[in-house]
Design a protein around this motif. Structure first.
Motif, PDB file in Angstrom:
ATOM      1  N   GLY A  24     -12.778   6.891  -1.906  1.00  0.00           N
ATOM      2  CA  GLY A  24     -11.851   6.886  -1.375  1.00  0.00           C
ATOM      3  C   GLY A  24     -10.506   6.387  -2.078  1.00  0.00           C
ATOM      4  N   THR A  25      -9.399   5.881  -1.280  1.00  0.00           N
ATOM      5  CA  THR A  25      -8.146   5.553  -1.688  1.00  0.00           C
ATOM      6  C   THR A  25      -7.703   4.154  -1.432  1.00  0.00           C
ATOM      7  OG1 THR A  25      -7.461   8.003  -1.404  1.00  0.00           O
ATOM      8  CG2 THR A  25      -5.611   6.297  -1.777  1.00  0.00           C
ATOM      9  N   VAL A  26      -7.275   3.305  -2.379  1.00  0.00           N
ATOM     10  CA  VAL A  26      -6.761   1.962  -1.984  1.00  0.00           C
ATOM     11  C   VAL A  26      -5.743   1.988  -1.044  1.00  0.00           C
ATOM     12  CG1 VAL A  26      -6.205  -0.131  -2.991  1.00  0.00           C
ATOM     13  CG2 VAL A  26      -7.732   1.237  -4.438  1.00  0.00           C
ATOM     14  N   VAL A  27      -5.954   1.224   0.114  1.00  0.00           N
ATOM     15  CA  VAL A  27      -4.808   0.886   0.934  1.00  0.00           C
ATOM     16  C   VAL A  27      -4.305  -0.612   0.698  1.00  0.00           C
ATOM     17  CG1 VAL A  27      -4.366   0.556   3.476  1.00  0.00           C
ATOM     18  CG2 VAL A  27      -6.083   2.354   2.768  1.00  0.00           C
ATOM     19  N   ALA A  28      -4.852  -1.310   0.248  1.00  0.00           N
ATOM     20  CA  ALA A  28      -4.289  -2.727   0.039  1.00  0.00           C
ATOM     21  C   ALA A  28      -5.491  -3.533  -0.876  1.00  0.00           C
ATOM     22  CB  ALA A  28      -4.314  -3.798   1.392  1.00  0.00           C
ATOM     23  N   THR A  29      -4.943  -4.503  -1.630  1.00  0.00           N
ATOM     24  CA  THR A  29      -5.835  -5.289  -2.281  1.00  0.00           C
ATOM     25  C   THR A  29      -5.750  -6.849  -2.294  1.00  0.00           C
ATOM     26  OG1 THR A  29      -4.189  -5.780  -3.845  1.00  0.00           O
ATOM     27  CG2 THR A  29      -5.303  -3.837  -4.371  1.00  0.00           C
ATOM     28  N   GLY A  30      -6.977  -7.447  -2.200  1.00  0.00           N
ATOM     29  CA  GLY A  30      -6.925  -8.766  -1.874  1.00  0.00           C
ATOM     30  C   GLY A  30      -6.544  -9.831  -3.042  1.00  0.00           C
ATOM     31  N   PRO A  31      -6.377 -11.040  -2.707  1.00  0.00           N
ATOM     32  CA  PRO A  31      -5.672 -11.983  -3.582  1.00  0.00           C
ATOM     33  C   PRO A  31      -6.658 -12.059  -4.795  1.00  0.00           C
ATOM     34  CG  PRO A  31      -6.141 -12.997  -1.297  1.00  0.00           C
ATOM     35  CD  PRO A  31      -6.681 -11.590  -1.277  1.00  0.00           C
ATOM     36  N   GLY A  32      -5.955 -12.101  -6.020  1.00  0.00           N
ATOM     37  CA  GLY A  32      -6.228 -12.112  -7.276  1.00  0.00           C
ATOM     38  C   GLY A  32      -6.748 -10.868  -8.003  1.00  0.00           C
ATOM     39  N   VAL A  33      -6.512  -9.857  -7.255  1.00  0.00           N
ATOM     40  CA  VAL A  33      -7.074  -8.355  -7.764  1.00  0.00           C
ATOM     41  C   VAL A  33      -6.043  -7.913  -8.949  1.00  0.00           C
ATOM     42  CG1 VAL A  33      -7.211  -6.054  -6.965  1.00  0.00           C
ATOM     43  CG2 VAL A  33      -8.534  -7.566  -5.673  1.00  0.00           C
ATOM     44  N   GLU A  34      -6.579  -7.445 -10.140  1.00  0.00           N
ATOM     45  CA  GLU A  34      -5.850  -6.762 -10.764  1.00  0.00           C
ATOM     46  C   GLU A  34      -6.483  -5.583 -11.410  1.00  0.00           C
ATOM     47  OE1 GLU A  34      -5.625  -9.516 -14.080  1.00  0.00           O
ATOM     48  OE2 GLU A  34      -4.662 -11.076 -13.277  1.00  0.00           O
ATOM     49  N   GLY A  35      -5.717  -4.511 -11.747  1.00  0.00           N
ATOM     50  CA  GLY A  35      -6.036  -3.484 -12.324  1.00  0.00           C
ATOM     51  C   GLY A  35      -6.418  -2.425 -11.114  1.00  0.00           C
ATOM     52  N   PHE A  36      -5.852  -2.627  -9.889  1.00  0.00           N
ATOM     53  CA  PHE A  36      -5.937  -1.486  -9.045  1.00  0.00           C
ATOM     54  C   PHE A  36      -4.684  -1.765  -7.845  1.00  0.00           C
ATOM     55  CE2 PHE A  36     -10.425  -2.286  -9.906  1.00  0.00           C
ATOM     56  CZ  PHE A  36     -10.922  -0.961 -10.001  1.00  0.00           C
ATOM     57  N   ALA A  37      -4.265  -0.912  -7.336  1.00  0.00           N
ATOM     58  CA  ALA A  37      -3.156  -0.855  -6.892  1.00  0.00           C
ATOM     59  C   ALA A  37      -3.296   0.198  -5.433  1.00  0.00           C
ATOM     60  CB  ALA A  37      -1.731  -0.411  -7.495  1.00  0.00           C
ATOM     61  N   PRO A  38      -2.451   0.221  -4.581  1.00  0.00           N
ATOM     62  CA  PRO A  38      -2.570   0.991  -3.078  1.00  0.00           C
ATOM     63  C   PRO A  38      -2.253   2.281  -3.657  1.00  0.00           C
ATOM     64  CG  PRO A  38      -1.515  -0.813  -2.683  1.00  0.00           C
ATOM     65  CD  PRO A  38      -1.580  -1.229  -3.980  1.00  0.00           C
ATOM     66  N   GLY A  39      -3.103   3.450  -3.066  1.00  0.00           N
ATOM     67  CA  GLY A  39      -2.810   4.956  -3.584  1.00  0.00           C
ATOM     68  C   GLY A  39      -3.583   5.239  -4.611  1.00  0.00           C
ATOM     69  N   GLN A  40      -4.326   4.504  -5.489  1.00  0.00           N
ATOM     70  CA  GLN A  40      -5.196   4.837  -6.246  1.00  0.00           C
ATOM     71  C   GLN A  40      -6.620   5.310  -5.835  1.00  0.00           C
ATOM     72  OE1 GLN A  40      -5.489   1.547  -9.021  1.00  0.00           O
ATOM     73  NE2 GLN A  40      -3.716   2.368 -10.364  1.00  0.00           N
ATOM     74  N   ALA A  41      -7.256   6.268  -6.449  1.00  0.00           N
ATOM     75  CA  ALA A  41      -8.301   6.857  -6.083  1.00  0.00           C
ATOM     76  C   ALA A  41      -9.564   5.986  -6.489  1.00  0.00           C
ATOM     77  CB  ALA A  41      -8.543   8.344  -6.346  1.00  0.00           C
ATOM     78  N   VAL A  42     -10.549   5.712  -5.907  1.00  0.00           N
ATOM     79  CA  VAL A  42     -11.742   4.942  -6.582  1.00  0.00           C
ATOM     80  C   VAL A  42     -12.912   5.232  -5.991  1.00  0.00           C
ATOM     81  CG1 VAL A  42     -10.043   2.850  -6.709  1.00  0.00           C
ATOM     82  CG2 VAL A  42     -11.409   3.159  -4.556  1.00  0.00           C
ATOM     83  N   PHE A  43     -13.937   4.707  -6.667  1.00  0.00           N
ATOM     84  CA  PHE A  43     -15.385   5.036  -6.025  1.00  0.00           C
ATOM     85  C   PHE A  43     -16.335   3.533  -6.364  1.00  0.00           C
ATOM     86  CE2 PHE A  43     -15.707   6.459 -10.294  1.00  0.00           C
ATOM     87  CZ  PHE A  43     -17.260   6.155 -10.853  1.00  0.00           C
ATOM     88  N   GLY A  44     -17.310   3.543  -5.658  1.00  0.00           N
ATOM     89  CA  GLY A  44     -18.112   2.215  -6.039  1.00  0.00           C
ATOM     90  C   GLY A  44     -18.980   1.898  -4.762  1.00  0.00           C
TER      91      GLY A  44
END
Length: 306
Positions: free
Chosen positions: A71-91
């Motif tokens: 899916g697509t990142v909507v928001a990141t939690g505290p301390g998250v690096e390397g990911f930002a809203p709008g990026q496509a991810v899987f896991g």
């Protein structure tokens, strides 16, 4: 509120239902993801039945089904690096994939390559990663013979492709209905049923060098009697039985590095996700029944509207 497909208690399909759940808040090291697709796996119905993963607490009910998603990142939690809203991810989601929104831990989340569809990416986190872990645990030599039981399922089709890419000769057991699928991946198909051991011996007259079992039970016991060295016997289908037989359970890495690697192999064409059927979220029950029946070919994926 966003929709999700959950199980409200432990039991059979009657325990499943749709629910309106609030959008979860990402905590430290977590991503809030708008789900685009979710892979369907046997572990999903096993968790509904009451199975608890080793080292994990029982699921809080109601629990959203689904162990892999994209899916697509909507928001990141505290301390998250390397990911930002709008990026496509899987896991591998923390809060289930059969939903419009889920939380994903960055430790088991990877960036989705542009060349990979959300549907195909959703089929990699559990099935392809399990196949990758098992094949690399065995580390079969080029020219050796590997027996894969359950070669027509989600993990099996990935394992056949990965082993074949390494120059390994693969014997794959599967139902007669999956013969064309197994052979299209480069394996020698051996059908289930009485006389299985004799058919495997006929397909591999020089013997079996390693076994990757995805079925368990009688098939695992038969395979154990055919492999030259039981140190080269591993199972994802009968983890306790395989140890009793002198082999080992598949060691799962469960990290983003493996997800990056299977995504790379998929982009390069080494590994095809083999998604054979998709369902909309509204038909999540039918998708899970298809896998729970044991007759699914390749991977089944639930697609969620953008």
């Amino acid at each position: 509120m966003p929709k999700a497909y959950v199980f409200t208690r432990h039991g059979g399909p009657e325990a499943e239902a749709f629910a309106d759940l609030p959008v979860p808040e990402p905590g430290p090291g977590e991503l809030l993801v708008a789900v685009r697709a979710a892979g369907v796996n046997p572990v999903d119905w096993k968790l509904r039945n009451g199975y608890t993963r080793p080292g994990s607490a029982p699921a809080a009910l109601p629990a959203v089904l689904g162990s892999e998603a994209s899916g697509t990142v909507v928001a990141t939690g505290p301390g998250v690096e390397g990911f930002a809203p709008g990026q496509a991810v899987f896991g591998c989601p923390l809060t289930g994939g059969y939903a419009e929104y889920t939380l994903m831990p960055v430790a088991v989340t990877a960036h989705k390559p542009d060349a990979l569809s959300f549907t195909d990416a959703a089929a990699l986190s559990v099935a392809a990663a399990t196949a990758y872990d098992g094949v690399h645990q065995l580390d079969p030599a080029p020219g050796s013979t590997l027996l894969i039981t359950g070669a027509g399922g989600g993990v099996g089709v990935a394992a056949v492709q990965l082993a074949s890419h390494l120059g390994v000769r693969v014997i794959g057991t599967a139902s007669a209905a999956k013969r064309d699928l197994v052979e299209s991946l480069g394996a020698i198909h051996v059908p289930y049923g009485p006389g299985l051991a004799d058919r495997i011996r006929a397909a591999a007259p020089e013997g079996i060098d390693a076994v990757y079992d995805l079925v368990g039970g009688d098939d695992l016991t038969i395979a154990a009697g055919l492999v030259r060295d039981r140190a080269q016997l591993i199972s994802a289908g009968g983890k306790q039985l395989v140890v009793e037989l002198g082999g080992a359970a598949v060691r799962r890495a469960r990290n983003a590095a493996v997800l990056d690697e299977v995504a790379r192999l998929a982009v390069e064409g080494v590994l095809r996700a083999q998604v054979t059927q998709t369902f909309p979220l509204a038909e999540a029950a039918q998708a899970l029944r298809t896998v729970e029946s044991g007759h699914a070919r390749g991977k089944i994926v639930i697609e969620v509207a953008a």
